[in-house]
Design a protein around this motif. Structure first.
Motif, PDB file in Angstrom:
ATOM      1  N   HIS A 190      -7.932  -1.926   8.558  1.00 12.31           N
ATOM      2  CA  HIS A 190      -8.406  -2.701   7.412  1.00 12.31           C
ATOM      3  C   HIS A 190      -7.321  -3.693   7.008  1.00 12.31           C
ATOM      4  O   HIS A 190      -6.139  -3.336   6.924  1.00 12.31           O
ATOM      5  CB  HIS A 190      -8.724  -1.776   6.234  1.00 12.31           C
ATOM      6  N   ARG A 237     -12.856  -5.356   6.495  1.00  6.07           N
ATOM      7  CA  ARG A 237     -13.041  -4.099   7.221  1.00  6.07           C
ATOM      8  C   ARG A 237     -12.964  -4.320   8.735  1.00  6.07           C
ATOM      9  O   ARG A 237     -13.027  -5.465   9.209  1.00  6.07           O
ATOM     10  CB  ARG A 237     -14.382  -3.485   6.837  1.00  6.07           C
ATOM     11  N   VAL A 239      -3.914   0.062  -3.238  1.00 11.27           N
ATOM     12  CA  VAL A 239      -3.556  -1.306  -2.882  1.00 11.27           C
ATOM     13  C   VAL A 239      -2.962  -1.988  -4.109  1.00 11.27           C
ATOM     14  O   VAL A 239      -3.621  -2.115  -5.135  1.00 11.27           O
ATOM     15  CB  VAL A 239      -4.792  -2.085  -2.379  1.00 11.27           C
ATOM     16  N   PHE A 245      -5.962  -6.423   4.104  1.00 12.46           N
ATOM     17  CA  PHE A 245      -6.039  -6.833   2.711  1.00 12.46           C
ATOM     18  C   PHE A 245      -5.383  -8.203   2.609  1.00 12.46           C
ATOM     19  O   PHE A 245      -4.255  -8.408   3.080  1.00 12.46           O
ATOM     20  CB  PHE A 245      -5.356  -5.808   1.810  1.00 12.46           C
ATOM     21  N   VAL A 264      -8.823   2.128  -3.028  1.00 11.81           N
ATOM     22  CA  VAL A 264      -9.882   1.657  -2.133  1.00 11.81           C
ATOM     23  C   VAL A 264     -10.190   2.771  -1.134  1.00 11.81           C
ATOM     24  O   VAL A 264      -9.293   3.254  -0.443  1.00 11.81           O
ATOM     25  CB  VAL A 264      -9.468   0.379  -1.375  1.00 11.81           C
ATOM     26  N   GLN A 272     -10.715  -7.292   0.812  1.00 12.31           N
ATOM     27  CA  GLN A 272     -10.588  -6.308   1.883  1.00 12.31           C
ATOM     28  C   GLN A 272     -11.424  -6.795   3.054  1.00 12.31           C
ATOM     29  O   GLN A 272     -12.596  -7.164   2.882  1.00 12.31           O
ATOM     30  CB  GLN A 272     -11.099  -4.942   1.427  1.00 12.31           C
ATOM     31  N   THR A 322       0.842  -1.197   0.000  1.00 14.46           N
ATOM     32  CA  THR A 322       0.000   0.000   0.000  1.00 14.46           C
ATOM     33  C   THR A 322       0.876   1.246   0.000  1.00 14.46           C
ATOM     34  O   THR A 322       2.025   1.208   0.447  1.00 14.46           O
ATOM     35  CB  THR A 322      -0.931   0.022   1.231  1.00 14.46           C
TER      36      THR A 322
END
Length: 269
Positions: A109, A73, A42, A111, A101, A71, A29
């Motif tokens: 978050h 959350r 991302v 990933f 994103v 993803q 990221t």
């Protein structure tokens, strides 16, 4: 055992030079923190194949046919990011996949990526590659805080690392980073974990400054010495995991960390 593992990994690298999934995957990221409601970029990257899977360098565009990218959350809900991926290069099979994103929920978050395919290149091998990365969405960038401990929870991958050190409130130069390697949800002893600072070349068969063998609890610890991105990579060859379709299973898992001079955020009290 370390030398045996290294030799087997190196032999596999020579045996499968043209196959993309013999490389590792990672999620990168542009920032470890954004303001709530803003965008994080991302990237899904493929590489880390040179120097016995210890180089943290790109090796071309990943084929998405056997790949997922999700993803997770802060509230546990998931989104499939794969349909939104675009390429970063105009040349075919070059560059990496990326997508913006918007992080609408405050909190951490995750990933998560998985790849699972059977390759046939003189010998059939099942290749499983997984990757994780973390980004904090904070209402305040002046005084961000981290609530919850999503980094300490496994997400159910067949092979994954769990961060025992918070990537946002604890990771910094001079602070120990501890991970646990899990194989089918159970700690894996004697796995070699490589902590690769971007731009550095790990030395020898086993670099004592950057590589460590997991203990009986599946844990390995590293103390970063400079502020930069670090790729944490672990590998495992399960010779007993085979069927009529493939001869054994090759696993790899990564976590990409931003290591700053000071923690990105403070823990919530």
């Amino acid at each position: 055992m370390n030398t045996t593992y290294r030799n087997l990994t190196f032999a596999l690298a020579l045996f499968l030079p043209a196959l993309a999934s013999a490389h590792d995957t990672w999620i990168q990221t542009n920032s470890p923190i954004v303001r709530t409601g803003e965008v994080v970029h991302v990237d899904l990257r493929l590489g880390n194949h040179g120097n016995q899977h210890r180089d943290f360098k790109l090796a071309g565009l990943l084929t998405l046919d056997w790949t997922s990218l999700d993803q997770i959350r802060p509230d546990g809900t998931r989104s499939d990011l794969k349909p939104n991926l675009i390429t970063s290069a105009s040349a075919e099979k070059q560059g990496y996949w990326t997508t913006p994103v918007t992080l609408k929920q405050p909190g951490v978050h995750q990933f998560v990526q998985t790849l699972d395919r059977v390759m046939n290149h003189g010998k059939s091998i099942r290749s499983i590659r997984t990757a994780k990365s973390y980004v904090l969405a904070s209402d305040s960038l002046d005084a961000p805080k981290v609530g919850g401990h999503a980094h300490e929870t496994a997400v159910g991958l067949p092979f994954e690392m769990v961060l025992d050190t918070c990537p946002l409130s604890e990771v910094r130069v001079g602070q120990a980073i501890t991970v646990t390697v899990l194989h089918h949800g159970k700690p894996l002893q004697d796995a070699i974990v490589s902590f690769i600072p971007e731009g550095e070349t790990l030395q020898g068969e086993m670099d004592p400054s950057h590589e460590f063998t997991t203990d009986a609890s599946g844990m390995a610890t590293f103390v970063p010495k400079k502020a930069t991105r670090h790729l944490i990579a672990a590998h495992h060859n399960a010779m007993d995991e085979k069927t009529e379709e493939f001869d054994f299973t090759s696993y790899a898992t990564t976590i990409m960390l931003h290591v700053p001079n000071q923690p990105v955020a403070a823990p919530s009290r």
